[in-house]
Design a protein around this motif. Structure first.
Motif, PDB file in Angstrom:
ATOM      1  N   LYS A 225      -2.516   3.650  -6.392  1.00 32.02           N
ATOM      2  CA  LYS A 225      -2.835   3.196  -5.045  1.00 32.02           C
ATOM      3  C   LYS A 225      -1.782   3.668  -4.039  1.00 32.02           C
ATOM      4  O   LYS A 225      -2.104   4.183  -2.971  1.00 32.02           O
ATOM      5  CB  LYS A 225      -2.900   1.657  -5.061  1.00 32.02           C
ATOM      6  CG  LYS A 225      -3.452   1.017  -3.821  1.00 32.02           C
ATOM      7  CD  LYS A 225      -3.713  -0.475  -4.046  1.00 32.02           C
ATOM      8  CE  LYS A 225      -2.434  -1.242  -4.334  1.00 32.02           C
ATOM      9  NZ  LYS A 225      -2.626  -2.699  -4.471  1.00 32.02           N
ATOM     10  N   THR A 226      -0.495   3.532  -4.419  1.00 26.34           N
ATOM     11  CA  THR A 226       0.580   3.820  -3.461  1.00 26.34           C
ATOM     12  C   THR A 226       1.090   5.261  -3.532  1.00 26.34           C
ATOM     13  O   THR A 226       1.583   5.803  -2.542  1.00 26.34           O
ATOM     14  CB  THR A 226       1.793   2.904  -3.714  1.00 26.34           C
ATOM     15  OG1 THR A 226       2.307   3.187  -5.022  1.00 26.34           O
ATOM     16  CG2 THR A 226       1.398   1.435  -3.619  1.00 26.34           C
TER      17      THR A 226
ATOM     18  N   THR B 198       0.789  -1.233   0.000  1.00 27.05           N
ATOM     19  CA  THR B 198       0.000   0.000   0.000  1.00 27.05           C
ATOM     20  C   THR B 198       0.823   1.285   0.000  1.00 27.05           C
ATOM     21  O   THR B 198       0.329   2.347  -0.361  1.00 27.05           O
ATOM     22  CB  THR B 198      -0.903   0.039   1.253  1.00 27.05           C
ATOM     23  OG1 THR B 198      -0.084  -0.167   2.413  1.00 27.05           O
ATOM     24  CG2 THR B 198      -1.976  -1.034   1.192  1.00 27.05           C
ATOM     25  N   ASP B 199       2.114   1.213   0.392  1.00 33.48           N
ATOM     26  CA  ASP B 199       2.883   2.454   0.577  1.00 33.48           C
ATOM     27  C   ASP B 199       3.758   2.834  -0.615  1.00 33.48           C
ATOM     28  O   ASP B 199       3.888   3.999  -0.964  1.00 33.48           O
ATOM     29  CB  ASP B 199       3.780   2.333   1.814  1.00 33.48           C
ATOM     30  CG  ASP B 199       2.968   2.072   3.076  1.00 33.48           C
ATOM     31  OD1 ASP B 199       1.813   2.549   3.127  1.00 33.48           O
ATOM     32  OD2 ASP B 199       3.470   1.376   3.980  1.00 33.48           O
TER      33      ASP B 199
ATOM     34  N   GLU C 143       4.376  -2.771  -2.662  1.00 28.28           N
ATOM     35  CA  GLU C 143       3.762  -3.609  -3.697  1.00 28.28           C
ATOM     36  C   GLU C 143       4.827  -3.896  -4.740  1.00 28.28           C
ATOM     37  O   GLU C 143       5.329  -2.977  -5.398  1.00 28.28           O
ATOM     38  CB  GLU C 143       2.576  -2.880  -4.336  1.00 28.28           C
ATOM     39  CG  GLU C 143       1.926  -3.687  -5.453  1.00 28.28           C
ATOM     40  CD  GLU C 143       0.422  -3.449  -5.526  1.00 28.28           C
ATOM     41  OE1 GLU C 143      -0.275  -3.714  -4.507  1.00 28.28           O
ATOM     42  OE2 GLU C 143      -0.054  -2.986  -6.569  1.00 28.28           O
TER      43      GLU C 143
END
Lengths: 375, 340
Positions: free
Chosen positions: B259-260, B209-210, B238
């Protein structure tokens, strides 16, 4: 007849413009020279068949003249003239069977015509509408290659495929004297010898690689080079269609019967410029050109047919009609060729989908759409 | 029986051997060409045993001329064959450069789609084996830059098997880059997978996620180490295995970065004009409003591949990856001094 051994230096060394010691069956004066080794290969060429070869040469010279004119008129972007090399092209291509595969450089437009390439396909590349035009599988003729000598390896690979198929056919690579300096041509000779591939190396020594004379490429006769690779060679008068036909047939027979590769040096002359962009007056003398004009490949067959009583009105009008028809077709197809739209440049990059390319195409299409309706 | 297709643990090199064997078996038009690939089985033994099984007409030892090998492969493909060429080492591919980029890459286009060249060129690539010069290079960007070529790289035995089989079956020419320092790493390989990811697709190896981390080939192993180390620090990475270097699966990377908001790319090849530059530019164009930091590249330096003694400094390792992770997270890192 085949140079299978290492040649020794002789007086001719350093003077490779000297044209002694090659196979010649019809002299520039139109005399038939007997040659027990090569006459059998062309025993079937009677007056009528020689007249057909004559017609071929006249027609491809006419194609060349017409295309050069079309370039001067702005209808073609470029044209590489074959003027002077008609005998080399016709003699070699007419030796091929339909199931043989020819791999040309960019000057073999006469070869392409004989292999059945349409007028439109002949013109498309030189008009700047495509890089290559015809379907090689339809004509057993690869598309032209501009990278000097690269195609010789393709011909060898194709011949290795013929071997694996167990077929009795051959491939033939066209290239020039300049190409013999390329690594690829030398590698092609190595590979052909290693696998005894059924391939004919057909080198048109037209004496000039753009502005560079053949003596810069080779200090010995070019035909002397391949025996060192284990590939026997023939040196033939490249302005003598009968001799070229005989030599190519001999080489092909060797290939068909498992004899492996053969190298042919066809000694000819590029009467025109390298391409329509070239100016040969900057690097060669008019005397040299004039001397080669006396060895013209078409004139000598005319003279020979005359001696045979076969150069009559009927033949001349037949040949003229054919040449006129081909030239007219060429001109109309060239001028009438529809210009492709911009998005067609994205076609045929790969067989399978490429999303990155597809996105680029779509984005460019959207850009073009912004201008729709504008004048 | 389905169990017959499971091989258990195979090295990456052996998984390539199996892909070649199956391809030779399934399609009589498949041929192998290369230097020392016959009796010796190749310098890495990847073709070991294949000449005994399929004969010298199909497993062809060639003269030592790379342009020649690739050039005759083109002719064989014109005749209807499906050649698989082995280039012995990455640094030996350059003599064949013209035949690859001027001939193979363009023939489909130049022939207006009438010629197909289903040629696969296998290239052991990358460093980390302490070898002499010209044996440790990463030339993939030259070929990814060239329109008309597919460029693929595997990082593990199953992918090596799947990607090579798909590459050989493809009607497009493919440059297949084999991570030579992972040749001996083992993994479970299913030789008859019911479905395998298309060779043009990247794979999200571990979700996070980061930070998005993108790697391929040998560095996937290094990247996995970085993912684990980051996890210990409470950072969720990821990890994406690109697999296809051309075309790039930018959609997968884009989805991850949206997303990240952070992207680290790594390769052994030098930085300038590399795959990482292309990804950084494309993702910045696509995701500018989602990015929290500039994409970071961790690559070989812009120097010739150095002598073996320098390899440990030249090749991206876990610590350099972690430093880049810190950079995209805005934490203190080795380049903090340049960031104002």
């Amino acid at each position: 007849m085949l140079r299978a051994t290492v040649s020794k230096p002789d007086a001719a060394e350093g003077d490779i413009l000297g044209d002694e010691a090659y196979i010649q069956l019809i002299t520039p004066e139109g005399e038939r020279v007997e040659n027990p080794a090569f006459d059998p290969a062309v025993a079937d060429i009677d007056k009528s068949k020689l007249a057909d070869l004559y017609e071929d040469m006249v027609v491809i010279r006419r194609i060349d003249t017409e295309a050069t004119a079309l370039q001067r008129q702005g209808q073609l972007a470029l044209w590489p003239p074959l003027l002077g090399q008609e005998a080399s092209q016709i003699g070699s291509v007419r030796a091929l069977r339909d199931d043989d595969y020819a791999v040309p450089s960019y000057r073999e437009n006469g070869v392409a015509f004989i292999r059945g390439v349409s007028a439109e396909d002949l013109m498309r590349t030189w008009k700047g509408y495509a890089h290559g035009s015809w379907d090689p599988q339809l004509h057993n003729l690869a598309i032209p290659n501009v990278i000097i000598g690269a195609q010789t390896l393709h011909a060898v690979g194709y011949a290795m495929g013929i071997q694996r198929d167990g077929a009795k056919s051959a491939s033939l690579a066209y290239f020039g004297d300049g190409a013999t300096s390329q690594g690829d041509v030398n590698e092609a000779l190595v590979f052909s010898a290693a696998y005894q591939a059924p391939v004919v190396f057909f080198c048109q020594n037209n004496h000039w690689a753009i502005s560079e004379p053949v003596r810069l490429q080779a200090k010995r006769q070019i035909a002397d080079r391949s025996p060192g690779f284990g590939v026997p060679s023939l040196r033939v008068d490249g302005n003598d269609v009968l001799a070229v036909l005989a030599a190519t047939r001999v080489a092909l027979e060797r290939a068909y019967s498992g004899g492996g590769p053969t190298f042919i040096e066809a000694v000819t002359y590029r009467m025109g410029p390298h391409t329509t962009s070239d100016d040969p007056t900057k690097y060669r003398t008019s005397d040299e050109v004039a001397e080669w004009k006396t060895k013209d490949p078409i004139t000598r067959v005319e003279k020979h047919l005359e001696k045979l009583g076969a150069f009559d009105e009927k033949l001349q009008s037949r040949v003229k009609a054919k040449a006129d028809a081909v030239a007219a077709e060429l001109r109309s197809k060239c001028i009438g060729m529809p210009k492709p739209g911009p998005l067609s440049m994205f076609e045929n990059v790969q067989v399978e989908d490429n999303p990155v390319l597809e996105r680029q195409r779509a984005q460019y299409a959207a850009y073009l759409e912004m201008f729709e309706g504008e004048e | 029986m389905a169990t017959a297709t499971k091989t258990g643990q195979l090295t990456l090199a052996k998984s390539i051997t199996e892909a070649l064997r199956r391809s030779l078996k399934d399609d009589e038009k498949v041929l192998l060409l290369g230097e020392d690939i016959g009796k010796l089985g190749g310098v890495f033994r990847v073709t070991d045993g294949l000449i005994a099984e399929f004969g010298p007409e199909r497993v062809i030892d060639t003269p030592l001329a790379e342009s020649g090998v690739v050039g005759v492969a083109i002719g064989l493909a014109m005749r209807g064959y499906r050649p698989v060429v082995e280039i012995q080492f990455d640094g030996f591919i350059y003599p064949a450069f013209d035949q690859i980029v001027a001939q193979i890459a363009k023939l489909h286009y130049r022939s207006r789609g009438t010629v197909r060249l289903p040629i696969t060129i296998r290239v052991p690539f990358g460093g980390g084996i302490g070898s002499v010069e010209h044996h440790s290079e990463s030339p993939e960007a030259y070929f990814a830059h060239t329109a008309g070529l597919r460029v693929v790289s595997a990082s593990n035995p199953q992918d090596a098997y799947d990607l090579l089989r798909q590459s050989i079956a493809s009607d497009d020419p493919v440059l297949f880059f084999e991570p030579k320092r992972r040749y001996w790493s083992k993994g479970e390989v299913n030789l008859d997978p019911t479905e395998s990811l298309d060779f043009s697709k990247a794979r999200v190896v571990s979700p996070g996620t980061d930070v998005t981390m993108v790697a391929y080939g040998s560095l996937m192993t290094t990247a996995k180490e970085a993912v684990e180390a980051a996890e210990d620090d409470g950072v969720s990475i990821e990890l994406i295995d690109l697999r296809s270097l051309s075309p790039l699966d930018l959609d997968t990377v884009e989805a991850s970065v949206r997303k990240t908001g952070r992207l680290v790319i790594t390769h052994e090849a030098s930085e300038e004009g590399g795959i990482g530059a292309e990804i950084a530019a494309s993702i910045t164009e696509r995701c500018f409003n989602w990015l929290e930091a500039a994409p970071a590249r961790v690559t070989g330096f812009n120097i010739p591949y150095p002598p073996a003694v320098y390899e440990e400094y030249f090749l991206p390792d876990m610590d350099r990856l972690m430093d880049a992770v810190d950079r995209v997270l805005g934490k203190h890192n080795s380049r903090s001094a340049w960031e104002n």
